[in-house]
Every structure is written in structure tokens, then in C-alpha cells.
Scaffold this active site. Sequence first.
Site, PDB file in Angstrom:
ATOM      1  N   HIS A   1      89.076  44.770 -11.762  1.00 13.67           N
ATOM      2  CA  HIS A   1      88.158  45.762 -12.348  1.00 13.67           C
ATOM      3  C   HIS A   1      86.714  45.286 -12.199  1.00 13.67           C
ATOM      4  O   HIS A   1      85.845  46.028 -11.749  1.00 13.67           O
ATOM      5  CB  HIS A   1      88.504  45.986 -13.820  1.00 13.67           C
ATOM      6  CG  HIS A   1      87.398  46.588 -14.630  1.00 13.67           C
ATOM      7  ND1 HIS A   1      87.027  47.913 -14.499  1.00 13.67           N
ATOM      8  CD2 HIS A   1      86.564  46.064 -15.566  1.00 13.67           C
ATOM      9  CE1 HIS A   1      86.016  48.159 -15.327  1.00 13.67           C
ATOM     10  NE2 HIS A   1      85.711  47.060 -15.977  1.00 13.67           N
TER      11      HIS A   1
ATOM     12  N   ASP B   1      62.585  56.074   8.784  1.00 13.91           N
ATOM     13  CA  ASP B   1      63.969  55.615   8.579  1.00 13.91           C
ATOM     14  C   ASP B   1      63.899  54.197   8.029  1.00 13.91           C
ATOM     15  O   ASP B   1      62.809  53.662   7.808  1.00 13.91           O
ATOM     16  CB  ASP B   1      64.774  55.638   9.898  1.00 13.91           C
ATOM     17  CG  ASP B   1      66.280  55.756   9.631  1.00 13.91           C
ATOM     18  OD1 ASP B   1      66.802  54.985   8.813  1.00 13.91           O
ATOM     19  OD2 ASP B   1      66.916  56.651  10.228  1.00 13.91           O
TER      20      ASP B   1
ATOM     21  N   TRP C   1      86.796  37.360 -12.620  1.00 13.21           N
ATOM     22  CA  TRP C   1      85.874  37.598 -11.499  1.00 13.21           C
ATOM     23  C   TRP C   1      85.025  36.376 -11.228  1.00 13.21           C
ATOM     24  O   TRP C   1      84.468  36.229 -10.146  1.00 13.21           O
ATOM     25  CB  TRP C   1      85.002  38.829 -11.767  1.00 13.21           C
ATOM     26  CG  TRP C   1      83.822  38.592 -12.668  1.00 13.21           C
ATOM     27  CD1 TRP C   1      83.836  38.523 -14.023  1.00 13.21           C
ATOM     28  CD2 TRP C   1      82.443  38.416 -12.267  1.00 13.21           C
ATOM     29  NE1 TRP C   1      82.570  38.305 -14.502  1.00 13.21           N
ATOM     30  CE2 TRP C   1      81.681  38.238 -13.446  1.00 13.21           C
ATOM     31  CE3 TRP C   1      81.774  38.397 -11.035  1.00 13.21           C
ATOM     32  CZ2 TRP C   1      80.297  38.040 -13.426  1.00 13.21           C
ATOM     33  CZ3 TRP C   1      80.390  38.191 -11.032  1.00 13.21           C
ATOM     34  CH2 TRP C   1      79.673  38.020 -12.216  1.00 13.21           C
TER      35      TRP C   1
ATOM     36  N   SER D   1      77.357  41.962   3.847  1.00 14.01           N
ATOM     37  CA  SER D   1      76.846  43.324   3.786  1.00 14.01           C
ATOM     38  C   SER D   1      75.626  43.409   2.867  1.00 14.01           C
ATOM     39  O   SER D   1      74.612  44.029   3.204  1.00 14.01           O
ATOM     40  CB  SER D   1      77.961  44.248   3.285  1.00 14.01           C
ATOM     41  OG  SER D   1      77.433  45.462   2.854  1.00 14.01           O
ATOM     42  N   SER D   2      75.709  42.754   1.708  1.00 17.01           N
ATOM     43  CA  SER D   2      74.584  42.796   0.765  1.00 17.01           C
ATOM     44  C   SER D   2      73.341  42.162   1.361  1.00 17.01           C
ATOM     45  O   SER D   2      72.226  42.655   1.185  1.00 17.01           O
ATOM     46  CB  SER D   2      74.909  42.023  -0.505  1.00 17.01           C
ATOM     47  OG  SER D   2      75.946  42.632  -1.189  1.00 17.01           O
TER      48      SER D   2
ATOM     49  N   HIS E   1      73.791  34.756 -12.695  1.00 17.77           N
ATOM     50  CA  HIS E   1      72.781  35.370 -13.540  1.00 17.77           C
ATOM     51  C   HIS E   1      71.804  36.227 -12.746  1.00 17.77           C
ATOM     52  O   HIS E   1      71.577  37.380 -13.109  1.00 17.77           O
ATOM     53  CB  HIS E   1      72.061  34.401 -14.475  1.00 17.77           C
ATOM     54  CG  HIS E   1      71.194  35.189 -15.391  1.00 17.77           C
ATOM     55  ND1 HIS E   1      71.677  35.780 -16.539  1.00 17.77           N
ATOM     56  CD2 HIS E   1      69.925  35.638 -15.250  1.00 17.77           C
ATOM     57  CE1 HIS E   1      70.737  36.526 -17.068  1.00 17.77           C
ATOM     58  NE2 HIS E   1      69.661  36.462 -16.314  1.00 17.77           N
TER      59      HIS E   1
ATOM     60  N   GLU F   1      72.497  37.729 -10.205  1.00 15.46           N
ATOM     61  CA  GLU F   1      73.323  38.884  -9.857  1.00 15.46           C
ATOM     62  C   GLU F   1      73.252  39.970 -10.941  1.00 15.46           C
ATOM     63  O   GLU F   1      73.154  41.154 -10.627  1.00 15.46           O
ATOM     64  CB  GLU F   1      74.778  38.438  -9.640  1.00 15.46           C
ATOM     65  CG  GLU F   1      75.798  39.574  -9.543  1.00 15.46           C
ATOM     66  CD  GLU F   1      75.657  40.427  -8.289  1.00 15.46           C
ATOM     67  OE1 GLU F   1      75.046  39.964  -7.314  1.00 15.46           O
ATOM     68  OE2 GLU F   1      76.167  41.560  -8.316  1.00 15.46           O
TER      69      GLU F   1
ATOM     70  N   TYR G   1      70.841  40.661 -12.758  1.00 13.18           N
ATOM     71  CA  TYR G   1      69.555  41.345 -12.606  1.00 13.18           C
ATOM     72  C   TYR G   1      69.505  42.167 -11.329  1.00 13.18           C
ATOM     73  O   TYR G   1      68.780  43.153 -11.251  1.00 13.18           O
ATOM     74  CB  TYR G   1      68.393  40.356 -12.744  1.00 13.18           C
ATOM     75  CG  TYR G   1      68.163  40.137 -14.209  1.00 13.18           C
ATOM     76  CD1 TYR G   1      67.459  41.079 -14.946  1.00 13.18           C
ATOM     77  CD2 TYR G   1      68.753  39.091 -14.881  1.00 13.18           C
ATOM     78  CE1 TYR G   1      67.328  40.963 -16.308  1.00 13.18           C
ATOM     79  CE2 TYR G   1      68.639  38.965 -16.246  1.00 13.18           C
ATOM     80  CZ  TYR G   1      67.920  39.906 -16.959  1.00 13.18           C
ATOM     81  OH  TYR G   1      67.812  39.802 -18.306  1.00 13.18           O
TER      82      TYR G   1
ATOM     83  N   SER H   1      61.846  54.121 -14.625  1.00  9.79           N
ATOM     84  CA  SER H   1      60.383  54.163 -14.619  1.00  9.79           C
ATOM     85  C   SER H   1      59.843  55.350 -13.834  1.00  9.79           C
ATOM     86  O   SER H   1      58.649  55.616 -13.863  1.00  9.79           O
ATOM     87  CB  SER H   1      59.819  52.881 -14.009  1.00  9.79           C
ATOM     88  OG  SER H   1      60.232  51.772 -14.751  1.00  9.79           O
TER      89      SER H   1
ATOM     90  N   HIS I   1      73.227  29.548 -19.551  1.00  6.67           N
ATOM     91  CA  HIS I   1      73.558  30.199 -20.830  1.00  6.67           C
ATOM     92  C   HIS I   1      74.950  30.830 -20.783  1.00  6.67           C
ATOM     93  O   HIS I   1      75.458  31.264 -21.802  1.00  6.67           O
ATOM     94  CB  HIS I   1      72.493  31.214 -21.258  1.00  6.67           C
ATOM     95  CG  HIS I   1      72.338  32.416 -20.373  1.00  6.67           C
ATOM     96  ND1 HIS I   1      71.142  33.066 -20.224  1.00  6.67           N
ATOM     97  CD2 HIS I   1      73.204  33.103 -19.610  1.00  6.67           C
ATOM     98  CE1 HIS I   1      71.292  34.086 -19.412  1.00  6.67           C
ATOM     99  NE2 HIS I   1      72.537  34.139 -19.029  1.00  6.67           N
ATOM    100  N   HIS I   2      75.545  30.889 -19.599  1.00  9.27           N
ATOM    101  CA  HIS I   2      76.920  31.385 -19.508  1.00  9.27           C
ATOM    102  C   HIS I   2      77.940  30.294 -19.776  1.00  9.27           C
ATOM    103  O   HIS I   2      79.138  30.552 -19.755  1.00  9.27           O
ATOM    104  CB  HIS I   2      77.177  31.968 -18.112  1.00  9.27           C
ATOM    105  CG  HIS I   2      76.376  33.205 -17.853  1.00  9.27           C
ATOM    106  ND1 HIS I   2      76.807  34.450 -18.224  1.00  9.27           N
ATOM    107  CD2 HIS I   2      75.150  33.383 -17.318  1.00  9.27           C
ATOM    108  CE1 HIS I   2      75.892  35.357 -17.910  1.00  9.27           C
ATOM    109  NE2 HIS I   2      74.873  34.730 -17.352  1.00  9.27           N
TER     110      HIS I   2
ATOM    111  N   THR J   1      61.313  41.793 -20.700  1.00 12.74           N
ATOM    112  CA  THR J   1      62.199  42.937 -20.938  1.00 12.74           C
ATOM    113  C   THR J   1      61.595  43.826 -22.021  1.00 12.74           C
ATOM    114  O   THR J   1      61.586  45.060 -21.906  1.00 12.74           O
ATOM    115  CB  THR J   1      63.599  42.464 -21.358  1.00 12.74           C
ATOM    116  OG1 THR J   1      64.021  41.439 -20.451  1.00 12.74           O
ATOM    117  CG2 THR J   1      64.603  43.592 -21.321  1.00 12.74           C
TER     118      THR J   1
ATOM    119  N   LYS K   1      58.806  46.003 -20.790  1.00 12.44           N
ATOM    120  CA  LYS K   1      59.282  47.213 -20.129  1.00 12.44           C
ATOM    121  C   LYS K   1      59.638  48.288 -21.140  1.00 12.44           C
ATOM    122  O   LYS K   1      59.231  49.449 -21.010  1.00 12.44           O
ATOM    123  CB  LYS K   1      60.502  46.906 -19.264  1.00 12.44           C
ATOM    124  CG  LYS K   1      60.128  46.108 -18.055  1.00 12.44           C
ATOM    125  CD  LYS K   1      61.304  45.908 -17.145  1.00 12.44           C
ATOM    126  CE  LYS K   1      60.815  45.603 -15.759  1.00 12.44           C
ATOM    127  NZ  LYS K   1      60.287  46.760 -15.070  1.00 12.44           N
TER     128      LYS K   1
ATOM    129  N   ARG L   1      88.136  37.273 -25.270  1.00  9.65           N
ATOM    130  CA  ARG L   1      88.214  38.239 -24.174  1.00  9.65           C
ATOM    131  C   ARG L   1      89.394  37.877 -23.263  1.00  9.65           C
ATOM    132  O   ARG L   1      89.957  36.785 -23.374  1.00  9.65           O
ATOM    133  CB  ARG L   1      86.909  38.266 -23.385  1.00  9.65           C
ATOM    134  CG  ARG L   1      86.609  36.979 -22.653  1.00  9.65           C
ATOM    135  CD  ARG L   1      85.179  36.922 -22.128  1.00  9.65           C
ATOM    136  NE  ARG L   1      85.017  37.676 -20.886  1.00  9.65           N
ATOM    137  CZ  ARG L   1      84.034  37.463 -20.010  1.00  9.65           C
ATOM    138  NH1 ARG L   1      83.109  36.530 -20.237  1.00  9.65           N
ATOM    139  NH2 ARG L   1      83.938  38.184 -18.917  1.00  9.65           N
TER     140      ARG L   1
END
Lengths: 539, 277
Positions: free
Chosen positions: A81, A110, A146, A173-174, A257, A259, A261, A272, A306-307, A332, A335, A454
Amino acid sequence: MANSGHAAHEGHDDHHGAPKSFWQRWVVTTNHKDIGTLYLIFAGVMFFVGGLMALVIRAELFQPGLQFVDPMFFNSMTTMHALAMIFGAVMPAWVGLANWMIPLQVGAPDMALPRMNNFSFWIMPFAFTLLLSTLFTGSGAPAGGWTLYPPLSLQGGDSFPMAIFAIHMMGASSIMGAINVIVTIMNMRAPGMTLLRMPLFCWTWLITAYLLILVMPVLAGAVTMLLTDHFFGTSFFSAAGGGDPVMYQHIFWFFGHPEVYILILPAFGVVSEIIPAFSRKPLFGYESMVYASASIGFLSFIVWAHHMFTVGMPLAGQLFFMLTTMLIAVPTGVKVFNWSATMWKGSLSFEPPMLFAVAFLFLFTIGGFSGLMLSIVPADFQYQDSYFVVAHFHYVLVPGAIFAIMAGIYYWLPKWSGHMYNMSLAKWHFWLSTIFVNVLFFPQHFLGLAGMPRRIPDYSVQFADWNMVSSIGAFGFGLSQLLMPYLVWQCVRGGAAAKAKAWEGARGLEWEVPSPAPYHTWETAPDEATIIHASPTGH
Amino acid sequence: MLRKPGSLSAVAAFVAALAAPAAHADWALNMPRGVTTMSQQIYSLHMTIFWWCVAIAVFVFGWMITSLVKFRHSQGAVPDTQMLHSTKAEVIWTIIPVVILVILAIPAARTLIHLEDASGTQLTVKITGYQWKWQYEYLDKGVSYFSTLSRDSDAARQLQSGVDPKTIPDYLLSVDNPLVVPVGTKIRLLLTSQDVIHAWWVPDLAVKKDAIPGFVNEAWFEVQADKPGTYRGQCAELCGRDHGFMPIVVVAKTPAEFEAWLKTQQQASLPAAPNAG
Ligand code: HEM
Ligand SMILES: [Cu+2]
Ligand SMILES: [Cu+2]
């Protein structure tokens, strides 16, 4: 913001239309609009595939006891998932929107590298066919989460190398997609389109693209080391051979991390644009938005641990990562304040894109609050790996990133299709999604605080009540999503003709070409007056 | 007053029912305060940040809602298109959050420093994670045993077992051999693993620490002297198929009861000692 007369002179673009043959148009195409469409369709398919997996999870968690699936399959579902949603739905949706909108918004004909664009798209269906086919291997799909932490991920069977190869393909690809965005923005802007005249969607995507280029190779390195540990006798991450399993986590989150963002920065860009459009007022603090995005991009590289506060880091390390993480709240916050100030003294109307953007403002902010709570290390010892974290990241990702994607689709769909869509159906989609997303995820905060870990397929009966509520929310949310493909299909087929500027308060060069946008646009670059007229700040 | 045994047990059942919501925490909303000084410090830290978030939310959401209500196009609102930016506002809403963060960081850092100070412990237990059970070793005491999911839970949790989990006491949160500790004693935990990474988590003790193969992690807790009892938790790090089924139960006894318990354990394990050595 009077409607401009510039739309008319773009009519000549209609002379060369799209290729007639299916193969030419949808397979070997190098047209940024068609590739954008392909990406969006792919993302939509993966959104439903990933959503089905989520419903398997929530069905099993509806009640205590194991009713439907084996724990191993449950673990495969949580793992797949996440991979499907992150790499298959959200990221390709952003690349699709970038393909469609960035050339239109910077006045380019293009993307800079159209053949690579085609290639980077076509890798994705193959990568996901490979990944999803692991469901049919004897040992089942990857089930180690994951995050693929070793040593657990190394216990995977045939699915393990397949998943890693699929991740390599997605990464390639990314990176290609990111290079294309950077080169397009850096080299293909129309004369007069200075960087500080670009819409924020281009800005946030530019920053996202740099993050992608910097961290996707890190992920590729980490999973390659897993591969060699498993098959070639290395022991990068095995303590028995002199390696270090914690090192994997450091490398993974150095990717992971930034990622997160990567998933949210383009959302900041879309919001915005939509909020000013439906407030009929320019974005407040355009430049500070750019700087805030850039500082978020920078800070995202120095907060990764922090993870992993519970792995047992030295005190100084914990303090450092706590403080840097708290610091992210500052840009943040800037914003959120700028968006609020944009609405202040505006003239607000609530068409579907605005509804989703406003929901984003409220619900993303809730995710920001739980993020702030998670940054406080001693408290994180209680939150870590509990449903509180699950609630946090789903708030920032679902009513955060995914609502922003939907807002973007509802905003630009008239431009793509040339038709307005069924507004009341879209509002139904909005209200059902917003109500159910909260029923789904808010109770997960309570579950986590009460002590539910979890990634468990079954739980003690004290957690039964909120889990049932959450599962009801999940099915409601999932079913509501079926409205969107139906609505898009309807809109593509027909509907009231959309004006060049489909929304009266919209700004940006995309609204200076007719709707639907002709197959080729900006073959002659827009003149500077048009650019200034369309720029976010009006100068 | 007449006291039939029946009415006594009815009273007991009633009291148990009253106590049940607390113990079972149905519809629970918040973190437990826990039974250690550290867990209470963490709880108050958690509440402090929470209330700060609420305060900020009232302000930000209030501001947004005001705009949504007051500046509606349908009510004829006229946009102020000259409002492009304000250095003053931007400086204010950068500085104020920084100040709030500093206010939050100070108690957080203080608690963290205290939490990382594992000096002066009086008893050390080595905890080893396995797929899917825990091993507890009382260092220098010659006591060591495994702790696994209790049998009735294990039977009920099989796929389509047909057993209603509500009929199982402490479903998925009970074990055959709990960890037994004395209250009022600073206990050091040394955590490691024999296979994959696990994490030992008991919310009431506010301890969560990874058990990593090849590494030894340290944690500590001290149950308050007036809080003997049974405290339950679970493995918190995904560790494979039965990750959801390796609970943790800690029984905190008075020091005297603990010593007595330790004696019986030592006696019970004596014959096995030569092998274990
Ligand atoms: C104010 C900003 C934010 C802060 C301070 C913050 C902080 C944190 C922290 C400390 C964790 C780790 C929790 C734990 O595992 O114990 C976390 C997890 C996570 N955050 Fe955030 N976060 C913020 C915003 C975001 C955003 C914008 C996203 C993505 C759109 C995001 C996505 C995630 C994800 C996916 C995880 C969990 C990853 C996993 O363990 O699988 N966060 N966040
Ligand atoms: Cu993070
Ligand atoms: Cu586990």
C-alpha cells in the site's frame, strides 16, 4: 483582474493537431500534454490499487480477531500500500501535473527533453507490473514495511530482489523526470519570464526536482547494499559480519525525509495558486513563499534521524535532530500564514478547487501540529511506531498531498478538456472526502496515544471502538473516490465550453491560451507584457 | 446487613465493571500518565505541546474562518489587490514561532537529559528479542526465562478461530511469564535481539527502545513506590509475521515480594544451572 484578450491570438496553434494513430499519440508520444495525461492516468490507477490494499487492511482491523487475512499477507498489504501510494500514485501525479503545466506556465513549447520524458513515463508501468507481480510469487509480496529495514527485509523470498529492481526502475524514472523539470525551467522559460515571475507551482517543483536528484541515488544505494547483503555475501548491514543495521536506517531516512517533502512541496505550489485565484487577490508574500520553500528543502536534509529516535542515539545527536526538526515548523508556519493573509480581505468563492485547497489548509496544518509534537524527543518515545505516527503522516499525505492533487485537477481540468465539469458532483466528492478522511484518520491519534502499535493485524479489545470508526471512515472515503474518475470522464466527453480563463481570478500563462489547450502551445513565446500581466505579483 | 456470597460477587463484578473502562481504556483519547516519574514528565510535556498547538490552532483557524465568513464574493466582498506583502507581518510571524519553539525546547531538552541518565541503577535486566518472544535475564541473579503470548490469546488469534476476543482476558496483552520488577527501584534494561529488530514498549513506563541484533541498547525506569501493579505493552517495531503477537507484561511488586519471587525463581532454575552455565 479583467479577462485578457491574449487568448485569441493563440488560435493558430490549432493548425497542427494531435497524431491520429493510437500508437503515435499514446505510446511513442513526445508531447508534454499527452505524457502528462499518461502520468495522471497511471497515478489514478495506482491510487485505486493502493486504495484497495488499504481497504484490505481496514477490513481486517474493523474488529479484533483475525477474520480475513493471514498476518503475513497483512504485512504485505501495508508494505505494498505504502509503495503503491508513494511511488505509484502521489509522485507520478505530481510529474503528470508538472508535464502538463510547467511548459504552459513558463511559456515553453514543450519539456526540454521530450524523448526522455516518454522514456521516464514508460518505465513506470513496467516497474509497477514487476512490483505488483510479487503478490503472485510463492513467498508473497514484500512484507517488511516500505522502509525495508534489514535484517527483516532480508528474510523476504523471491519478492525481495523483484521489489528492489522495481525500486531501481522507479528511481531512474524519477531522476529523469526531475532532470527534465530542471532543464525546462532553467533553459526554456520565455524571454522576460524571470525566475521571480514564475508561478509557485514551478518554483516548488524546481526545488522538488533538486531534492529528487539528490536523494533518489541514496535510496538506490541503500537497496543495492541490501541486495548484495542478501545475494553476494556482503555484510553492510549485518552486525555479525561487521556491518551495522542502524546504518541502513540512517541512509534510508537521508532519502526518506526529503522524500516526504518531495510529496508535499508541489502541493504547496498548487495551493499557492488556487487560493489567490479564488480570493481574487495576488498571493501574499510571494518572495517569502519562495524562500520558505527553499529553506524547507534545505532543512529536510538535516532532520532525518527524527524517524529513528528509539534506535539509541547519543544525547547530542538526539538534541540536534530535535532542534532541526522543530525548526522546520518555522518556514512551514510562514507558508500557512501567507495563505491565510492571502484570503484576508479577499473576495472568496468556493468552487471545487478552492474547497479542496481550503480543506488542505486546515487539515495539513493539523498534520503539522502532530509533526511538531513528534519532534519533541521524550514525547516521541511514546508516539514512535504507534498509530499516532500513522495519523500524522496520513494527515499530511491524504488531505495534504492528495487533496492538493485533486485541487489541481479540478483547477486545470477545464484547461485540459475544454469543458467545465459537473460542479455539484465535484462538491459532493469534496464533502464526502473531507468528512470521511477525518472519520478515518482522526481517531488514529487516539489509538496511538492509548498505545496501539502500527503495522499490526489484530489488537487488544480496548482498541476496538476507534478502530471500527476508522474502518467505517476508510470505506466511506474509498467509495467516495469513485466519483472523481466518473466526473473526469464526463468532463472529457463534453460539457459547457470552458473559457480561456476558466476561473475569473486565475493568473498564469496557462490561462492565456485557449481551452482546451491546443496540442502545441507557446511555439512563439509570449511577449513580456503578457508575462507580466499573468505573473503572480503582477509585475 | 445480610451478606450472601452471591451479592458479594455481584458487588465485585460491579466494581470490576466500573474499573474496566479505565483498565481497558475503551474510547480512550489520550496517553496514559503512567506509573513512573519519567512517564509523568513525558505526559506533562505531551500536554504542554498539545495545548500550545491548540492555542496556535485557535489563532490560525480563527483567522482563516473569519476570512471564509467575512470576505465572501457572494456577499459582495471587494478584494484588496494591493495587499502584496508586509515585511513587518513576515518578521512577526517568523519570530513568534521561534520564541514558542524555544519555550518548548527547554523542558523537552531537560527531560531528555534526565531520561538519558541511566546512572545509579540497582537492578539490571537483559532483554533479548526473538521472532516472536522476549527473553528476560536478571544479570548476576541466575534467573532467565522466555515470555510468550499466553495460550488462550494465541488460540483465539488464529485466522477465523471462532473465538470472540472479548471473552479472553487481556486479549493479546497477556503472557505466560511476565517481567517481574520491584517498585521504587531504578531498573536498567539492556536490550538486544537474536534475529531482526524489535522494540520494547510499555506505555505506562514510558519506555520504548529498539532491540537490535549485534547491539546493546540501554534504557531505565523506576516504578513509583506506591504503584505496584501489572503494566502491559507490545513490540513496537515490525518484526515479521507475528509482530502483533509478542506482548510485554511487567509486574511491579513491592521489594519484599520481589525478593521472595526471585528466590523461588532461583530455586526453580538451580538444577538447570550447570547446563545454562
Ligand atoms: C511541521 C512539519 C513536520 C514535522 C515537524 C514532522 C515530523 C515528523 C517526525 C518527528 C516523524 C517521525 C515520527 C516517528 O516515527 O516517531 C514524522 C514521520 C513522518 N512524517 Fe512528518 N513531519 C512534518 C511534516 C511532514 C510532511 C509535510 C510530510 C509529507 C507530506 C510528512 C510525512 C511523514 C511520514 C510519511 C512519516 C512516517 C514515515 C514512516 O515511519 O513510515 N511529515 N514526521
Ligand atoms: Cu521526517
Ligand atoms: Cu515486532
